[in-house]
Write a protein that holds these residues in place. Structure first.
Motif, PDB file in Angstrom:
ATOM      1  N   SER A 340      29.296  36.562  -0.857  1.00 13.86           N
ATOM      2  CA  SER A 340      30.112  36.025   0.231  1.00 13.86           C
ATOM      3  C   SER A 340      29.777  34.554   0.459  1.00 13.86           C
ATOM      4  CB  SER A 340      29.854  36.825   1.513  1.00 13.86           C
ATOM      5  OG  SER A 340      30.545  36.263   2.605  1.00 13.86           O
ATOM      6  N   ASP A 341      30.813  33.720   0.500  1.00 15.61           N
ATOM      7  CA  ASP A 341      30.652  32.283   0.757  1.00 15.61           C
ATOM      8  C   ASP A 341      31.661  31.864   1.821  1.00 15.61           C
ATOM      9  OD1 ASP A 341      30.121  29.597   0.695  1.00 15.61           O
ATOM     10  OD2 ASP A 341      30.845  29.257  -1.355  1.00 15.61           O
ATOM     11  N   PRO A 342      31.420  32.272   3.081  1.00 12.84           N
ATOM     12  CA  PRO A 342      32.423  32.014   4.125  1.00 12.84           C
ATOM     13  C   PRO A 342      32.597  30.552   4.471  1.00 12.84           C
ATOM     14  CG  PRO A 342      30.401  32.903   5.075  1.00 12.84           C
ATOM     15  CD  PRO A 342      30.259  33.016   3.585  1.00 12.84           C
ATOM     16  N   GLU A 343      31.581  29.713   4.237  1.00  9.90           N
ATOM     17  CA  GLU A 343      31.659  28.308   4.614  1.00  9.90           C
ATOM     18  C   GLU A 343      32.090  27.399   3.465  1.00  9.90           C
ATOM     19  OE1 GLU A 343      28.217  26.944   6.902  1.00  9.90           O
ATOM     20  OE2 GLU A 343      27.542  29.023   6.993  1.00  9.90           O
ATOM     21  N   GLY A 344      32.408  27.972   2.317  1.00 10.25           N
ATOM     22  CA  GLY A 344      32.808  27.150   1.185  1.00 10.25           C
ATOM     23  C   GLY A 344      31.681  26.276   0.670  1.00 10.25           C
ATOM     24  N   VAL A 345      30.466  26.818   0.650  1.00 12.77           N
ATOM     25  CA  VAL A 345      29.307  26.063   0.182  1.00 12.77           C
ATOM     26  C   VAL A 345      29.484  25.666  -1.278  1.00 12.77           C
ATOM     27  CG1 VAL A 345      26.824  26.190  -0.276  1.00 12.77           C
ATOM     28  CG2 VAL A 345      27.743  27.098   1.864  1.00 12.77           C
ATOM     29  N   GLU A 346      29.989  26.586  -2.088  1.00 12.93           N
ATOM     30  CA  GLU A 346      30.239  26.317  -3.504  1.00 12.93           C
ATOM     31  C   GLU A 346      31.748  26.268  -3.734  1.00 12.93           C
ATOM     32  OE1 GLU A 346      26.285  28.093  -5.706  1.00 12.93           O
ATOM     33  OE2 GLU A 346      28.152  29.179  -5.909  1.00 12.93           O
ATOM     34  N   GLY A 347      32.313  25.098  -3.712  1.00 15.59           N
ATOM     35  CA  GLY A 347      33.735  24.958  -3.947  1.00 15.59           C
ATOM     36  C   GLY A 347      34.563  25.508  -2.803  1.00 15.59           C
ATOM     37  N   GLY A 348      35.589  26.316  -3.130  1.00 15.05           N
ATOM     38  CA  GLY A 348      36.505  26.813  -2.126  1.00 15.05           C
ATOM     39  C   GLY A 348      36.010  27.988  -1.315  1.00 15.05           C
ATOM     40  N   GLY A 349      34.850  28.543  -1.673  1.00 16.05           N
ATOM     41  CA  GLY A 349      34.314  29.677  -0.929  1.00 16.05           C
ATOM     42  C   GLY A 349      35.073  30.955  -1.207  1.00 16.05           C
ATOM     43  N   GLY A 350      34.862  31.953  -0.334  1.00 13.43           N
ATOM     44  CA  GLY A 350      35.525  33.238  -0.500  1.00 13.43           C
ATOM     45  C   GLY A 350      34.535  34.370  -0.651  1.00 13.43           C
ATOM     46  N   ASN A 351      35.044  35.527  -1.034  1.00 10.00           N
ATOM     47  CA  ASN A 351      34.232  36.728  -1.200  1.00 10.00           C
ATOM     48  C   ASN A 351      34.608  37.400  -2.511  1.00 10.00           C
ATOM     49  OD1 ASN A 351      33.023  36.908   1.676  1.00 10.00           O
ATOM     50  ND2 ASN A 351      35.223  36.765   2.057  1.00 10.00           N
ATOM     51  N   ALA A 352      33.642  38.075  -3.098  1.00 13.34           N
ATOM     52  CA  ALA A 352      33.904  38.806  -4.334  1.00 13.34           C
ATOM     53  C   ALA A 352      32.930  39.961  -4.459  1.00 13.34           C
ATOM     54  CB  ALA A 352      33.785  37.883  -5.549  1.00 13.34           C
ATOM     55  N   ALA A 353      33.389  41.016  -5.098  1.00 11.77           N
ATOM     56  CA  ALA A 353      32.481  42.105  -5.455  1.00 11.77           C
ATOM     57  C   ALA A 353      31.631  41.661  -6.628  1.00 11.77           C
ATOM     58  CB  ALA A 353      33.283  43.354  -5.814  1.00 11.77           C
ATOM     59  N   GLY A 354      30.341  41.961  -6.555  1.00  8.94           N
ATOM     60  CA  GLY A 354      29.470  41.678  -7.686  1.00  8.94           C
ATOM     61  C   GLY A 354      29.626  42.740  -8.756  1.00  8.94           C
ATOM     62  N   LEU A 355      28.754  42.696  -9.743  1.00  8.01           N
ATOM     63  CA  LEU A 355      28.793  43.678 -10.823  1.00  8.01           C
ATOM     64  C   LEU A 355      28.317  45.056 -10.371  1.00  8.01           C
ATOM     65  CD1 LEU A 355      27.462  41.317 -13.599  1.00  8.01           C
ATOM     66  CD2 LEU A 355      29.703  42.426 -13.628  1.00  8.01           C
ATOM     67  N   GLY A 356      27.626  45.103  -9.228  1.00  5.08           N
ATOM     68  CA  GLY A 356      27.197  46.379  -8.682  1.00  5.08           C
ATOM     69  C   GLY A 356      26.047  47.038  -9.423  1.00  5.08           C
ATOM     70  N   LEU A 357      25.281  46.270 -10.164  1.00  4.24           N
ATOM     71  CA  LEU A 357      24.174  46.829 -10.936  1.00  4.24           C
ATOM     72  C   LEU A 357      22.852  46.811 -10.180  1.00  4.24           C
ATOM     73  CD1 LEU A 357      25.084  45.307 -14.418  1.00  4.24           C
ATOM     74  CD2 LEU A 357      25.444  47.655 -13.620  1.00  4.24           C
ATOM     75  N   LEU A 358      22.777  46.065  -9.087  1.00  9.27           N
ATOM     76  CA  LEU A 358      21.608  46.068  -8.217  1.00  9.27           C
ATOM     77  C   LEU A 358      22.077  46.265  -6.774  1.00  9.27           C
ATOM     78  CD1 LEU A 358      19.427  43.107  -9.617  1.00  9.27           C
ATOM     79  CD2 LEU A 358      18.972  45.559  -9.856  1.00  9.27           C
ATOM     80  N   PRO A 359      21.309  47.002  -5.944  1.00  7.67           N
ATOM     81  CA  PRO A 359      21.736  47.321  -4.573  1.00  7.67           C
ATOM     82  C   PRO A 359      21.441  46.203  -3.579  1.00  7.67           C
ATOM     83  CG  PRO A 359      19.655  48.383  -5.020  1.00  7.67           C
ATOM     84  CD  PRO A 359      20.058  47.696  -6.311  1.00  7.67           C
ATOM     85  N   VAL A 360      21.972  45.000  -3.869  1.00  6.01           N
ATOM     86  CA  VAL A 360      21.733  43.844  -3.014  1.00  6.01           C
ATOM     87  C   VAL A 360      23.052  43.125  -2.748  1.00  6.01           C
ATOM     88  CG1 VAL A 360      19.346  43.510  -3.776  1.00  6.01           C
ATOM     89  CG2 VAL A 360      21.210  42.346  -4.991  1.00  6.01           C
ATOM     90  N   ASN A 361      23.069  42.340  -1.680  1.00 13.46           N
ATOM     91  CA  ASN A 361      24.226  41.532  -1.314  1.00 13.46           C
ATOM     92  C   ASN A 361      23.769  40.092  -1.113  1.00 13.46           C
ATOM     93  OD1 ASN A 361      26.374  43.779  -0.675  1.00 13.46           O
ATOM     94  ND2 ASN A 361      24.467  44.433   0.295  1.00 13.46           N
TER      95      ASN A 361
END
Length: 490
Positions: A340-361
């Motif tokens: 999650s990048d709600p403030e647009g820290v890296e470019g345009g920001g946004g949210n995405a699902a990760g690969l789901g291989l580790l139980p972290v956010n």
């Protein structure tokens, strides 16, 4: 009186300037001089952290090590870290300043000149000698009016300047003579000589070439530097990855996914130096075939890297990959459940699902963590083994009831008690924020052994100190043409 400056300029990017500055730093250090490297402006996602938590180019930290001094932000006061889509994070004196597109940065260059001169002056007042490095070509005529790193620095310091060309890439005469032709007369007057770099074979075969260069340029060729194989120093540019290829006869293969805006790829050099290990940089899922492990490296733009992985078809390939899966920094974030990048820290920001291989956010915020750290491993293959490295990231990663990879006990020389990273499936899948983790011998070899690799006690002894080897090679090449000219420059 301010210390003198030797300046290394190149005819283009990736002609070997950074390595030659490291060589000159070690040569000067061996002669009893307190010497510091300097690069006014660096563009690289391969970064290092200074003792006070500042961020500089990795190649400058390597040069400081060659000089036998601790790296400081004064040695690289401006670091540009590309984020993709023509935007970059600008690091000024070790700290994030602004995220700008190319045009915005171009318009701010004049105000940054004071940053350059302030830090160069500080080094000249603290050391006996400064070895400065240019960037790209000094005669990009459309860029010269706001130059911060090439002839403007050389002119300001009245530096004895050397021009380097890469003969291995071809066109050495056009490189050197064309560059000299495009310099202004007062700039050309600063050039003390030329260096022909990366020569393969017997330098005697280039004797006529040296004569032609000297006759046409009216300047000496101060050395023909041979190609130095397997030097083992951190590279500055991602261009270097094009030269990294696994030996055809290698044993255990480790694949590193070459993400967009890949960062700190020298994290994996210690793996490549182990006998029987082949490190393969890959851009397509089918290239994972035959690999025993796959690593997701750091990246300056995690959300863009996530989209790239999906578009390339890596999602399914990684989820079904039977071997070990590792993520370092941005790669660790990618292995998690969400980004999650709600403030647009890296470019345009946004949210995405990760690969789901580790139980972290992971969630991004404007504060950036740049720290040197020490601790110990918590993994099955290297439990309690000592660790040291550094963190450079803006995201914070969290999860409940996870198995940590490391416990951090010291951050920037302050006591700490912090868990980093996560592993699952007895360590088959793991990730952490610790850059440089594979430089820790017990951790590295323990992990490799968990993959089936075996250390060979009868293997050849480790190569000599790379800085000594580099300095010996370059000094011999310089001496063959110009005797003891180095002392004259100092």
């Amino acid at each position: 009186m301010p210390a003198p400056v030797i300046m290394i300029l190149g005819t283009a990017s990736s002609v070997g300037k950074s390595v030659l500055v490291a060589a000159f730093c070690r040569i000067a250090q061996r002669r009893g001089l307190r010497v510091a490297p300097f690069k006014a402006q660096n563009m690289s996602n391969n970064a290092a952290v200074t003792a006070d938590g500042g961020e500089i180019g990795r190649s400058t930290a390597v040069q400081a090590a060659a000089a036998g001094v601790l790296p400081t932000v004064a040695m690289n006061p401006i670091l540009i870290k590309p984020e993709g889509q023509r935007r970059s994070q600008i690091i000024v004196e070790g700290r994030p300043w602004q995220s700008l597109d190319a045009l915005d940065y171009w318009q701010r260059k004049d105000q940054l000149w004071a940053v350059v001169t302030r830090n160069l002056d500080a080094l000249r007042n603290s050391y006996d000698l400064v070895i400065a490095e240019g960037a790209g070509s000094p005669v990009e005529l459309n860029l010269k009016p706001r130059d911060l790193v090439n002839m403007r620095v050389a002119s300001y310091a009245q530096a004895r300047t050397l021009l380097v060309g890469d003969i291995d890439s071809g066109g050495i005469f056009a490189q050197l003579l064309g560059t000299l032709m495009l310099l202004e007369p007062d700039e050309r007057a600063l050039i003390a000589g030329m260096l022909v770099n990366r020569f393969r074979g017997d330098p005697a075969l280039f004797h006529d070439g040296v004569s032609i260069l000297e006759q046409r340029a009216g300047l000496p060729v101060l050395g023909v530097i041979p190609w130095i194989h397997d030097l083992g120093l951190a590279e500055e540019d991602g261009v270097a990855l094009e030269r990294k290829a696994a030996p055809a006869s290698a044993g255990l293969t480790i694949a590193v996914v070459q993400l967009p805006a890949i960062a700190n790829f020298d994290d994996f050099d210690p793996l490549a130096r182990e006998p029987g290990i082949a490190l393969r940089y890959v851009e397509r899922p089918e290239q994972l075939a035959g690999a025993r492990a796959v690593i997701l490296p750091g990246t300056k733009h995690t959300l863009a890297a996530r989209a790239w992985l999906h578009e390339r078809g890596f999602d399914a390939a990684l989820r079904s990959f039977p071997g070990a899966i590792v993520g370092i920094c941005g790669g660790y974030q990618l292995l998690g459940v969400s980004i999650s990048d709600p403030e647009g820290v890296e470019g345009g920001g946004g949210n995405a699902a990760g690969l789901g291989l580790l139980p972290v956010n992971t969630s991004f915020s404007q504060s950036k963590r740049t720290l040197q750290v020490h601790g110990r491993a918590c993994t099955p293959w290297a439990n309690a083994a000592p660790l040291e490295g550094y963190e450079i990231h803006m995201g914070r990663t969290y999860g409940d009831e996870i198995n940590p990879v490391a416990i951090i006990t010291t951050r920037d020389q302050q006591a700490s008690q912090h868990f980093d990273g996560c592993y699952r499936e007895a360590g088959r899948i793991w990730g952490c924020y610790l850059h440089g983790i594979f430089a820790n011998h017990a951790f590295r070899q323990g992990w490799l052994q968990s993959l089936g690799w075996q250390a060979n006690p009868s293997a050849s002894p480790p190569p000599p100190d790379p800085y000594e080897r580099l300095a010996d090679t370059v000094e011999a090449a310089l001496a063959s043409r110009s005797g003891e000219w180095f002392e004259g420059l100092c």
